[in-house]
Design a protein around this motif. Sequence first.
Motif, PDB file in Angstrom:
ATOM      1  N   LEU A 467      18.617  71.302  -9.301  1.00 35.86           N
ATOM      2  CA  LEU A 467      17.662  70.772  -8.316  1.00 35.86           C
ATOM      3  C   LEU A 467      17.562  71.767  -7.179  1.00 35.86           C
ATOM      4  O   LEU A 467      18.529  72.003  -6.452  1.00 35.86           O
ATOM      5  CB  LEU A 467      18.154  69.420  -7.770  1.00 35.86           C
ATOM      6  N   ARG A 469      15.634  71.976  -3.858  1.00 39.22           N
ATOM      7  CA  ARG A 469      14.786  71.139  -2.987  1.00 39.22           C
ATOM      8  C   ARG A 469      13.876  72.061  -2.175  1.00 39.22           C
ATOM      9  O   ARG A 469      14.232  72.516  -1.101  1.00 39.22           O
ATOM     10  CB  ARG A 469      15.653  70.298  -2.055  1.00 39.22           C
ATOM     11  N   ARG A 505      12.015  71.693  -7.567  1.00 41.31           N
ATOM     12  CA  ARG A 505      11.343  70.411  -7.370  1.00 41.31           C
ATOM     13  C   ARG A 505      10.143  70.646  -6.464  1.00 41.31           C
ATOM     14  O   ARG A 505      10.263  71.301  -5.430  1.00 41.31           O
ATOM     15  CB  ARG A 505      12.283  69.407  -6.715  1.00 41.31           C
ATOM     16  N   LYS A 513      10.878  63.056   5.959  1.00 37.50           N
ATOM     17  CA  LYS A 513      10.929  64.527   5.947  1.00 37.50           C
ATOM     18  C   LYS A 513       9.645  65.051   6.575  1.00 37.50           C
ATOM     19  O   LYS A 513       8.649  65.270   5.884  1.00 37.50           O
ATOM     20  CB  LYS A 513      11.084  65.038   4.524  1.00 37.50           C
ATOM     21  N   GLU A 604      13.217  58.131 -10.187  1.00 31.76           N
ATOM     22  CA  GLU A 604      13.775  57.566  -8.961  1.00 31.76           C
ATOM     23  C   GLU A 604      13.029  56.323  -8.481  1.00 31.76           C
ATOM     24  O   GLU A 604      13.389  55.730  -7.478  1.00 31.76           O
ATOM     25  CB  GLU A 604      13.913  58.607  -7.843  1.00 31.76           C
ATOM     26  N   GLY A 625      17.145  60.739 -10.129  1.00 30.71           N
ATOM     27  CA  GLY A 625      17.428  60.899  -8.697  1.00 30.71           C
ATOM     28  C   GLY A 625      18.113  59.625  -8.242  1.00 30.71           C
ATOM     29  O   GLY A 625      17.468  58.697  -7.768  1.00 30.71           O
ATOM     30  N   SER A 626      19.421  59.581  -8.445  1.00 29.24           N
ATOM     31  CA  SER A 626      20.119  58.305  -8.228  1.00 29.24           C
ATOM     32  C   SER A 626      20.105  57.882  -6.755  1.00 29.24           C
ATOM     33  O   SER A 626      20.217  56.704  -6.456  1.00 29.24           O
ATOM     34  CB  SER A 626      21.548  58.387  -8.748  1.00 29.24           C
ATOM     35  N   ASN A 627      19.952  58.831  -5.838  1.00 24.78           N
ATOM     36  CA  ASN A 627      19.934  58.436  -4.417  1.00 24.78           C
ATOM     37  C   ASN A 627      18.769  57.493  -4.157  1.00 24.78           C
ATOM     38  O   ASN A 627      18.929  56.419  -3.586  1.00 24.78           O
ATOM     39  CB  ASN A 627      19.782  59.655  -3.498  1.00 24.78           C
ATOM     40  N   ASP A 628      17.588  57.920  -4.599  1.00 22.21           N
ATOM     41  CA  ASP A 628      16.420  57.070  -4.382  1.00 22.21           C
ATOM     42  C   ASP A 628      16.395  55.896  -5.350  1.00 22.21           C
ATOM     43  O   ASP A 628      16.087  54.777  -4.968  1.00 22.21           O
ATOM     44  CB  ASP A 628      15.130  57.899  -4.504  1.00 22.21           C
ATOM     45  N   ARG A 638      18.835  54.109   2.130  1.00 20.89           N
ATOM     46  CA  ARG A 638      19.955  55.055   2.000  1.00 20.89           C
ATOM     47  C   ARG A 638      20.329  55.701   3.323  1.00 20.89           C
ATOM     48  O   ARG A 638      21.396  56.284   3.446  1.00 20.89           O
ATOM     49  CB  ARG A 638      19.619  56.125   0.950  1.00 20.89           C
ATOM     50  N   CYS A 675      20.838  64.148 -10.783  1.00 22.60           N
ATOM     51  CA  CYS A 675      21.068  65.097  -9.686  1.00 22.60           C
ATOM     52  C   CYS A 675      21.261  64.435  -8.340  1.00 22.60           C
ATOM     53  O   CYS A 675      21.178  65.079  -7.303  1.00 22.60           O
ATOM     54  CB  CYS A 675      19.934  66.122  -9.630  1.00 22.60           C
ATOM     55  N   GLY A 676      21.554  63.131  -8.322  1.00 23.40           N
ATOM     56  CA  GLY A 676      21.840  62.454  -7.043  1.00 23.40           C
ATOM     57  C   GLY A 676      23.306  62.642  -6.663  1.00 23.40           C
ATOM     58  O   GLY A 676      24.086  63.248  -7.416  1.00 23.40           O
TER      59      GLY A 676
HETATM   60  C1  PEP Z   1      17.681  61.647  -5.306  1.00 23.30           C
HETATM   61  O1  PEP Z   1      16.862  60.876  -4.799  1.00 23.30           O
HETATM   62  O2  PEP Z   1      18.700  61.260  -5.933  1.00 23.30           O
HETATM   63  C2  PEP Z   1      17.512  63.111  -5.172  1.00 23.30           C
HETATM   64  C3  PEP Z   1      18.290  63.941  -5.832  1.00 23.30           C
HETATM   65  O3  PEP Z   1      16.570  63.573  -4.323  1.00 23.30           O
HETATM   66  P1  PEP Z   1      16.689  63.544  -2.732  1.00 23.30           P
HETATM   67  O4  PEP Z   1      18.127  63.208  -2.393  1.00 23.30           O
HETATM   68  O5  PEP Z   1      16.291  64.887  -2.252  1.00 23.30           O
HETATM   69  O6  PEP Z   1      15.736  62.462  -2.356  1.00 23.30           O
END
Ligand code: PEP
Length: 748
Positions: A467, A469, A505, A513, A604, A625-628, A638, A675-676
Amino acid sequence: MTTTHGAPRVLLRRLREIMALSESGEVRLARIVVDIAGIMVAEVCSIYLRRRDESMELVATEGLNREAIHKTHLARGEGLIGLVVERAEAVNLPEAQEHPSYSYRPETGEEVYHSFLGVPILRQGRAVGVLTVQNRTPRHYSEEEVEALQITAMVLAELVASGELGLAKGAVSRKTRMLKGAVLSEGIALGHVVLHVPRVAVDTLIADNPEHEEQRLADAIEKLRNTIDDMLSRGDVARAGEHRDVLEAYRMFAHDRGWIRRMNEAVATGLTAEAAVAKVQNDTRARIVRQTAPFLRERFNDLNDLSNRLLRMLTGRTTAADEDLPEDTVLVAHTMGPAELLDYDRERLRGLILEEGAGSSHVAIVARALELPAIGQANSILNFLETGDPVVVDADSGEVHIRPTPDQVSTFQEKVRFKARRQAQYAKLKDQPAVTRDGVEIELLMNAGLLVDLPHLEESGASGIGLFRTEFQFMIASTFPRLDEQQKIYAQVLDEVDGKPVVFRSLDIGGDKVLPYLRSSHEENPALGWRAIRMALDRPALLRTQMRALMRAAKGREVRIMLPMVSEVSEISAAHELVDKEIRHMEQHGYTLPERFQLGVMIEVPALLWQLDQLLPLVDFVSVGSNDLLQFLYAADRTNVHVAQRFDPLSSPVLAMLGEIVAKADEHNVPLTLCGEMAGQPLEAMALVALGFRSISMAPASLGPVKAMIRSMDAGAVRCKLKEVVSEERGEVRRQLEDFAIQNEVLI
Ligand code: PEP
Ligand code: MG
C-alpha cells in the motif's frame, strides 16, 4: 484623549529610554504605566501578567489603587481581561461596565472609569499578559491609539520573555509531572529539553531613518528568497521529495504580496524592519489563533517560520538549531514548521513535544519520516519545563514525564533497551523466509507513503509495497502536484524498489484528509462523505492525471493501481473506462506502455461483501482495508478516542466476514491482501494466517515482530483452534487465542 497623534513614535522613544535604565523590573514597569498613561492621556494604565495557574495578576498600575498590585488575580476567562486573553485581540469599549464580561473588583477602585481599551501581550501566539488604559469619560479609542498600545505590548512581551523583569513568581515548579498529549510519531525517548524558541527578541523598535528600514526589509526578503532557492537545490532536499514540497510552499509564501505589503506599511508607521516583521507576525497569529481549520493553521505555521527566518536575518540572531545541542535533545515548542524541524541535526534529536500539532500536520509527517518519537497537543507544557530539564517522551502511550524520578528513568531506559534488543533480533530475520512451522509461505509487504519511507523496504526485508498512500505527497504540498511532479515522485519510488512490486493507491482524499489548496465544502460526516473514488469519478481529471503520471513513470515497467472506498461494482467499470482512455492517449502520443497494468480494489465498504461475485472477475487483485471496513462494520469512528478501541477486531463477526472474503477470493482465484493496522499486530496476524490470508501489508516497524510470529506458528493448528473458538461463541476470542499462542510458544 486628543494629543495622541504620533503616539506610537513618542511611546517607543520613551520605552527605549526606560529599557536602558538599570533599575529593577518592578520599577521599570511602574515607569512604563505612568508614561503610557501620560502620553495616551488616560487616567489609568495597568499591566496584568499570566501566572502559572492561568490567572492574570495585576503587576503594575497608574490610576488604580496601588495596594491592589500583586493582590488582584483574575481567574482564567474572568472579566474584560479574560476576554482580551481569550480573543487574543484588542477589546475597545466606551462603556466597560455595561459589557457582560465586566467583573468588578472593589480593591482596585475602578468603578469611576467608563471606557476601556485592553490589548494582549502576546508571546508565541498566546496572551501572556494584558495592557490596559481606562478613561473617566465614555469614549471609543481610535485605531491609532489601539495601534500605539499594541506596539507597547510588543515591547512588554519581549521584556517578559527575556526574564529581565525579574518577576520570578510565575517561574516553573521543579516537581516531577506527567502530561498527556497525542501521539504524532511512535517511540520512546529520554533526553533533555531544548526549547525551540523561534521568537527573536527585537530590541530596536523605532526607526531613525524609515527609508533605510524600507531598504533593509527589501534586502532581507531578497536574501530569504535566495536561501530557500539554495535549500531547494541542495542535494539532500532535492532527493527527498516531501521536504522539497514543503520548501516549495515556503517559496510561494515568501512571494506573498499581502504579507510584504503589510510589513512595508508597518515600516511606514516608523518601526524598524525587524519590528515591522514582528508586528505583522503577531497580528496574523492573533487572527489565526481563533481559526480551527487545520489547513489555515498549517499555512500560518509556514508563514510564521518564514517571519522567524526574516527576523534572524535582520537581527543577526541564531536559533537553537544553530547552537550546540546536547546529544539527547528533546525539542519542545508551541508549534513548529516542518522546515524548522529539518534545520536540526537529526543525530542529536531524541524526541519532539509540541503544544499544538495534529497527527496530520506537516511537522508530524516529517517527524514520522525521521522516526523521531513525537507528541503533540501537550497543552501548556511550556509552562512546566525549562531548557535542560530531563524529560521522557513516551510516544507509545502519549505521555510526557517532566523531571522524571530515578525509578521512572530506569523503567523507560529498560523499555528502550528491550526495544533495541528486539529490533536487533528482528534485523537478523530480515533475509529469512516468512514461512510457518507447517510450511505455509506468507508474503509480507510494507505500507508506505513518503519517499523517506523507502529505505525501510530494504531494512525490513519486505517483499514489496502493499500500500503506497499517494495522498501523503499531496497533503504536504502547497499546490496540487502537477503531472510532471507526480511522475517524478512515482519514478523515484519505482527506481528505489528495484523491481519489487508496489501497489499505488489512487488518491484517498476528502473527508478529514484535507488538501489546503483544494476547496471543499463542510461535511457533517466526512468519513462517509465525498472522498476517495467518489471524488475521483466526479472529477475524472484527478484520477486520469494520476494514472498518466504513474504510467509514464513506469517507462515500460509494471504498474499496479488500487482504488480506495469502492462501494459499487459500477465504480470499477467507470474506473476501467478512465484507464482505457489513458492507455489510448499514451498510445496515440507514442509513449511506452507499462509492461503490465493491474487494477485492484480495496475492500473497505461493507456493501462490497455482497457484490464479490460480480466484483472479483473485474479486478486483478483486492486488498482489505480493515481500518475502514471495521469502522463501518461496527459504526465506530476510527478517529474518535471514545469508540475507536471499543470493538475488538478479534471477534466472531469480523473473523466470519474476513473468512468469507478469503473464500470468495480463492473461488475466483484473485490475489488477496490485507493492509489495515490489523496486519501489523502479531496476534491478529496469526488469526489472519489461520483464516487463509497468504499476503499482508503493514507499517515497516511491524514486519520484524510479525515475521517472528509467523515462523513460530503452525497454521493448521491455529486454524483448528480458531474454528473451535468462533463456534463456541463465548465472546472471548482474543483471550483464547492469546492462551493458545502462549501454550504453543507462538511469538505474539
Ligand atoms: C484501511 O482503511 O484499512 C487502509 C489501509 O487505508 P487508510 O488507513 O489509509 O484509510
Ligand atoms: Mg481506508
